[in-house]
Design an enzyme around this catalytic site. Structure first.
Site, PDB file in Angstrom:
ATOM      1  N   ASN A   9      15.464  -4.870 -20.426  1.00  0.00           N
ATOM      2  CA  ASN A   9      15.561  -4.944 -18.961  1.00  0.00           C
ATOM      3  C   ASN A   9      15.364  -6.403 -18.577  1.00  0.00           C
ATOM      4  OD1 ASN A   9      15.284  -4.843 -16.226  1.00  0.00           O
ATOM      5  ND2 ASN A   9      13.391  -3.627 -16.211  1.00  0.00           N
ATOM      6  N   TRP A  10      16.464  -7.053 -18.264  1.00  0.00           N
ATOM      7  CA  TRP A  10      16.400  -8.494 -17.994  1.00  0.00           C
ATOM      8  C   TRP A  10      15.786  -8.807 -16.631  1.00  0.00           C
ATOM      9  CZ3 TRP A  10      21.818 -10.804 -19.745  1.00  0.00           C
ATOM     10  CH2 TRP A  10      21.993 -10.532 -21.103  1.00  0.00           C
ATOM     11  N   LYS A  11      15.681  -7.803 -15.790  1.00  0.00           N
ATOM     12  CA  LYS A  11      15.194  -7.993 -14.410  1.00  0.00           C
ATOM     13  C   LYS A  11      16.045  -9.069 -13.720  1.00  0.00           C
ATOM     14  CE  LYS A  11      10.819  -6.184 -15.931  1.00  0.00           C
ATOM     15  NZ  LYS A  11       9.367  -6.088 -15.796  1.00  0.00           N
ATOM     16  N   HIS A  95      12.089   2.212 -11.746  1.00  0.00           N
ATOM     17  CA  HIS A  95      11.200   1.192 -12.302  1.00  0.00           C
ATOM     18  C   HIS A  95      10.054   0.934 -11.324  1.00  0.00           C
ATOM     19  CE1 HIS A  95       9.663  -2.560 -13.881  1.00  0.00           C
ATOM     20  NE2 HIS A  95      10.251  -2.233 -15.011  1.00  0.00           N
ATOM     21  N   GLU A  97       8.700  -1.660 -10.370  1.00  0.00           N
ATOM     22  CA  GLU A  97       8.936  -2.758  -9.422  1.00  0.00           C
ATOM     23  C   GLU A  97       9.763  -2.279  -8.239  1.00  0.00           C
ATOM     24  OE1 GLU A  97      10.420  -5.470 -12.380  1.00  0.00           O
ATOM     25  OE2 GLU A  97       8.405  -5.583 -13.221  1.00  0.00           O
ATOM     26  N   GLU A 167       5.962   3.374 -18.721  1.00  0.00           N
ATOM     27  CA  GLU A 167       5.632   1.967 -18.498  1.00  0.00           C
ATOM     28  C   GLU A 167       4.374   1.874 -17.644  1.00  0.00           C
ATOM     29  OE1 GLU A 167       9.473  -0.526 -19.110  1.00  0.00           O
ATOM     30  OE2 GLU A 167       9.101  -0.248 -16.985  1.00  0.00           O
ATOM     31  N   GLY A 173       4.473  -7.163 -17.894  1.00  0.00           N
ATOM     32  CA  GLY A 173       4.469  -8.597 -17.636  1.00  0.00           C
ATOM     33  C   GLY A 173       3.081  -9.220 -17.677  1.00  0.00           C
ATOM     34  N   SER A 212       4.852  -5.150 -22.021  1.00  0.00           N
ATOM     35  CA  SER A 212       4.430  -6.189 -22.965  1.00  0.00           C
ATOM     36  C   SER A 212       4.670  -5.809 -24.427  1.00  0.00           C
ATOM     37  CB  SER A 212       2.949  -6.558 -22.741  1.00  0.00           C
ATOM     38  OG  SER A 212       2.773  -7.072 -21.434  1.00  0.00           O
ATOM     39  N   GLY A 233      10.902  -5.979 -21.308  1.00  0.00           N
ATOM     40  CA  GLY A 233      11.132  -6.936 -20.225  1.00  0.00           C
ATOM     41  C   GLY A 233      11.195  -8.349 -20.768  1.00  0.00           C
ATOM     42  N   GLY A 234      10.085  -9.065 -20.645  1.00  0.00           N
ATOM     43  CA  GLY A 234      10.039 -10.484 -21.013  1.00  0.00           C
ATOM     44  C   GLY A 234      10.634 -10.803 -22.383  1.00  0.00           C
TER      45      GLY A 234
HETATM   46  P1  13P Z   1       7.475  -6.631 -19.963  1.00  0.00           P
HETATM   47  O1  13P Z   1       8.026  -6.317 -21.328  1.00  0.00           O
HETATM   48  O2  13P Z   1       7.808  -7.998 -19.496  1.00  0.00           O
HETATM   49  O3  13P Z   1       6.021  -6.294 -19.858  1.00  0.00           O
HETATM   50  O4  13P Z   1       8.242  -5.640 -18.933  1.00  0.00           O
HETATM   51  C1  13P Z   1       8.362  -4.304 -19.230  1.00  0.00           C
HETATM   52  C2  13P Z   1       9.300  -3.688 -18.253  1.00  0.00           C
HETATM   53  O5  13P Z   1       9.033  -3.636 -17.067  1.00  0.00           O
HETATM   54  C3  13P Z   1      10.570  -3.164 -18.766  1.00  0.00           C
HETATM   55  O6  13P Z   1      11.226  -2.403 -17.815  1.00  0.00           O
END
Ligand code: 13P
Length: 253
Positions: A9-11, A95, A97, A167, A173, A212, A233-234
């Site tokens: 998930n590149w956001k 998600h 967010e 999640e 993050g 993470s 994510g990251g």
């Molecule tokens: P991180 O891997 O950056 O913690 O993010 C996880 C995430 O929100 C994937 O959708």
């Protein structure tokens, strides 16, 4: 046996050039992996790059959101049918967010899930508690309500066409990962909740962990009996890290 899935998930990150470079490196990195499903979820404008570069490879691509509406006068929204048109295999829905910054409720997310499914796009439903909710002992209550949003709207059959991602919000993050035991406990609870309605669907459902996840902790997490991959994510923005996590999925298959 459930086939592991590692999805990035590149956001809202990167440029067109970054997207091309990242996809090129991922193609090269996962080329010989046969037992793990791999997908990237770039921002909407870069989906066309994914389509152009990934068509004909085993790597899937998906969106980070989808409209709850079928189509029409909904400025700024993207329909599930459009995603299908772009070759998307997956759409992330719910998600944390989007729950937090866009006010999405379980009812809205249930509709998004149903729209994706109706267009033949596999929804990846995110569920997870905040730190405060965990500290108050409400983890199961919260994730159950996230799961039930889809159950109530579309029935247990919907989970035969989708993927769930646990999640924990406090792990996203932050660099703090749920321990394998903590994650496994919630994954088993989620599967059990669906098994209460239909055992076979629950057994076939892939439940990913997200929060993470990194090369250093991926193998142990994915090694848990109810953890079937990761939503990254990251670490999905760094080709070497993402490929290493895919390798952990491959090795655990
Ligand atoms: P991180 O891997 O950056 O913690 O993010 C996880 C995430 O929100 C994937 O959708």
């Amino acid at each position: 046996m459930r086939r592991p899935l590692i999805a990035g998930n590149w956001k809202m990150n990167g440029t067109k050039a970054d997207a091309e470079e990242l996809i090129r490196s991922i193609i090269a990195g996962v080329f010989e992996m046969r037992k793990v499903d791999v997908a990237v979820c770039p921002p909407f404008p870069y989906l066309f790059i994914a389509e152009q570069m990934l068509a004909g490879t085993a790597i899937g691509w998906g969106s980070q959101d989808v409209s709850r509406e079928e189509g029409g006068a909904f400025t700024g929204q993207v329909s599930a049918a459009m995603l299908k048109d772009f070759g998307c295999r997956y759409a992330i829905v719910g998600h944390s967010e989007r729950r937090q910054f866009n006010g999405e409720t379980d009812a809205i997310i249930g509709r998004k899930y149903a729209q994706a499914m109706a267009s033949g796009v596999v929804p990846i439903l995110c569920v997870g508690e905040t730190l405060e909710e965990r500290e108050q002992g409400k983890t199961e209550e919260v994730v159950a309500s996230h799961i039930d949003g889809v159950l109530n709207l579309a029935g247990v059959e919907a989970y035969g066409h989708g993927v769930v991602a646990y999640e924990p919000v406090w792990a996203i993050g932050t660099g703090v990962t749920a321990t394998p035991d903590q994650a496994q406990e919630v994954h088993a609870f989620l599967r059990e909740r669906i098994a209460n309605k239909n055992k076979e669907i629950a057994e076939g459902l892939r439940i990913l962990y997200g929060g993470s996840m990194k090369p250093g902790n991926a193998a142990e997490l994915i090694g848990q009996p109810d953890i079937d991959g990761g939503l990254i994510g990251g670490a999905s923005l760094k080709a070497a890290d993402f490929v290493a996590i895919c390798q952990a999925g491959e090795d655990n298959a």
